[in-house]
Design a protein around this motif. Structure first.
Motif, PDB file in Angstrom:
ATOM      1  N   VAL A  45     -12.965   0.549   2.955  1.00 13.58           N
ATOM      2  CA  VAL A  45     -13.118  -0.031   1.623  1.00 13.58           C
ATOM      3  C   VAL A  45     -12.965  -1.540   1.748  1.00 13.58           C
ATOM      4  O   VAL A  45     -11.971  -2.028   2.296  1.00 13.58           O
ATOM      5  N   GLU A  46     -13.949  -2.284   1.277  1.00 12.61           N
ATOM      6  CA  GLU A  46     -13.903  -3.738   1.311  1.00 12.61           C
ATOM      7  C   GLU A  46     -13.137  -4.256   0.097  1.00 12.61           C
ATOM      8  O   GLU A  46     -12.920  -3.534  -0.883  1.00 12.61           O
ATOM      9  N   TYR A  75      -3.996   0.752   8.591  1.00 16.15           N
ATOM     10  CA  TYR A  75      -3.621   1.041   7.214  1.00 16.15           C
ATOM     11  C   TYR A  75      -4.641   2.005   6.626  1.00 16.15           C
ATOM     12  O   TYR A  75      -5.811   1.665   6.466  1.00 16.15           O
ATOM     13  N   ILE A  76      -4.186   3.209   6.307  1.00 13.29           N
ATOM     14  CA  ILE A  76      -5.068   4.225   5.736  1.00 13.29           C
ATOM     15  C   ILE A  76      -4.646   4.490   4.298  1.00 13.29           C
ATOM     16  O   ILE A  76      -3.497   4.851   4.017  1.00 13.29           O
ATOM     17  N   ARG A  79      -5.835   7.003  -1.550  1.00 12.06           N
ATOM     18  CA  ARG A  79      -6.956   7.208  -2.461  1.00 12.06           C
ATOM     19  C   ARG A  79      -7.723   5.896  -2.580  1.00 12.06           C
ATOM     20  O   ARG A  79      -7.247   4.848  -2.150  1.00 12.06           O
ATOM     21  N   TYR A  80      -8.895   5.955  -3.158  1.00  9.68           N
ATOM     22  CA  TYR A  80      -9.773   4.788  -3.217  1.00  9.68           C
ATOM     23  C   TYR A  80      -9.098   3.579  -3.852  1.00  9.68           C
ATOM     24  O   TYR A  80      -9.219   2.453  -3.366  1.00  9.68           O
ATOM     25  N   LYS A  81      -8.369   3.774  -4.944  1.00 12.11           N
ATOM     26  CA  LYS A  81      -7.775   2.658  -5.686  1.00 12.11           C
ATOM     27  C   LYS A  81      -6.415   2.214  -5.147  1.00 12.11           C
ATOM     28  O   LYS A  81      -5.814   1.285  -5.687  1.00 12.11           O
ATOM     29  N   SER A  82      -5.929   2.847  -4.093  1.00 11.99           N
ATOM     30  CA  SER A  82      -4.649   2.422  -3.499  1.00 11.99           C
ATOM     31  C   SER A  82      -4.756   0.986  -3.009  1.00 11.99           C
ATOM     32  O   SER A  82      -5.809   0.557  -2.530  1.00 11.99           O
ATOM     33  N   LYS A  83      -3.655   0.245  -3.106  1.00  8.30           N
ATOM     34  CA  LYS A  83      -3.650  -1.150  -2.666  1.00  8.30           C
ATOM     35  C   LYS A  83      -2.542  -1.406  -1.656  1.00  8.30           C
ATOM     36  O   LYS A  83      -1.564  -0.666  -1.584  1.00  8.30           O
ATOM     37  N   THR A  84      -2.731  -2.447  -0.886  1.00 10.82           N
ATOM     38  CA  THR A  84      -1.743  -2.845   0.110  1.00 10.82           C
ATOM     39  C   THR A  84      -0.534  -3.457  -0.584  1.00 10.82           C
ATOM     40  O   THR A  84      -0.591  -3.776  -1.777  1.00 10.82           O
ATOM     41  N   ASP A  86       0.466  -6.344  -0.575  1.00 12.26           N
ATOM     42  CA  ASP A  86       0.131  -7.653  -1.152  1.00 12.26           C
ATOM     43  C   ASP A  86      -1.022  -7.539  -2.153  1.00 12.26           C
ATOM     44  O   ASP A  86      -1.741  -8.503  -2.404  1.00 12.26           O
ATOM     45  N   ASN A  87      -1.214  -6.323  -2.690  1.00 13.63           N
ATOM     46  CA  ASN A  87      -2.141  -6.075  -3.796  1.00 13.63           C
ATOM     47  C   ASN A  87      -3.611  -6.232  -3.406  1.00 13.63           C
ATOM     48  O   ASN A  87      -4.433  -6.650  -4.224  1.00 13.63           O
ATOM     49  N   LYS A  88      -3.950  -5.874  -2.169  1.00 16.96           N
ATOM     50  CA  LYS A  88      -5.332  -5.917  -1.725  1.00 16.96           C
ATOM     51  C   LYS A  88      -5.927  -4.511  -1.748  1.00 16.96           C
ATOM     52  O   LYS A  88      -5.232  -3.516  -1.501  1.00 16.96           O
ATOM     53  N   LEU A  89      -7.224  -4.434  -2.009  1.00 22.11           N
ATOM     54  CA  LEU A  89      -7.895  -3.147  -2.122  1.00 22.11           C
ATOM     55  C   LEU A  89      -8.384  -2.607  -0.783  1.00 22.11           C
ATOM     56  O   LEU A  89      -8.539  -1.395  -0.611  1.00 22.11           O
TER      57      LEU A  89
END
Length: 237
Positions: A45-46, A75-76, A79-84, A86-89
């Motif tokens: 996911v970009e 980092y896996i 779900r699609y909308k999960s974020k790191t 530091d709030n990255k997609l």
């Protein structure tokens, strides 16, 4: 075996799934499009929310074995909308968790990205010590580190199995650059592994013909440096 036999023997199943094309983006800009193994379990996911297939190196990275506490673990996303944190997609995502309304895109490389990968791949293919360290490591679990994967990364992933003609025409590589590496590229494409066993990394690394290719590649890479820009030269340090 010669490279045409090499691809037929070792990447026949891959070639059924993978194809590359130079696609026109505008009148002056082109992209290399790669369709890799679409059966691989994960995608990426970009940050902009798009989803793409994985490069050969990324697939190898995800096949490595990591300890639970290893900070180098990939980092896996759950779900699609999960974020790191530091709030990255961005991140790797199981293919089955990609929303149905989102298309999984092929890998597209612009000129800058292609040239970076090109330079790094030539660097890897001309570094005997690096090959010994990675190809012969009994503890290595990344399938990328092998003769077959290095060759496929150069010829398949850079779309060079048919040579440099269209890359020169699309200005990914200059004629002067090609002339510098052409002899090395030809030897590499014609290389036959000992006993035609492309899986015997140790025999290949001890093969005088392979050593000659590495030696010529080093000289070619050194001659290529003046044609590269500052950033590209930094990749060779």
């Amino acid at each position: 075996m010669k490279i045409f036999g090499f691809f037929k023997k070792t990447t026949e199943s891959l070639n059924d799934r993978q194809s590359q094309n130079v696609i026109e983006k505008s009148e002056t800009e082109f992209l290399i499009e790669i369709k890799p193994d679409s059966e691989f379990e994960y995608v990426h996911v970009e940050e902009n929310g798009s989803v793409r297939e994985l490069t050969r190196e990324e697939r190898g990275y995800l096949k490595e074995e990591f300890a639970p506490t290893d900070g180098a673990r990939p980092y896996i996303k759950f779900r699609y909308k999960s974020k790191t944190p530091d709030n990255k997609l961005w991140g790797f995502l199981p293919r089955k968790k990609v929303p149905k309304n989102i298309e999984i895109e092929n890998i597209k490389m612009d000129k800058e990205t292609w040239r970076r990968n090109w330079i790094l791949m030539i660097k890897d293919l001309t570094n005997l010590e690096y090959q010994k360290k990675t190809w012969l490591d009994s503890k290595n679990t990344n399938p990328y580190y092998s003769f077959i994967e290095f060759m496929c990364s150069y010829f398949d992933d850079l779309d060079l199995s048919d040579g440099y003609k269209k890359h020169i025409e699309s200005e990914f590589v200059t004629k002067a650059e090609y002339e510098i590496i052409s002899d090395w590229h030809k030897l590499l494409s014609e290389y036959e592994s000992p006993n035609n066993d492309d899986y015997d990394n140790r025999a290949i690394l001890n093969d005088k013909n392979w050593l000659e290719i590495i030696d010529l590649g080093k000289k070619s890479l050194e001659s290529l440096k003046p044609n590269l820009d500052k950033f590209e030269r930094s990749l060779l340090i």
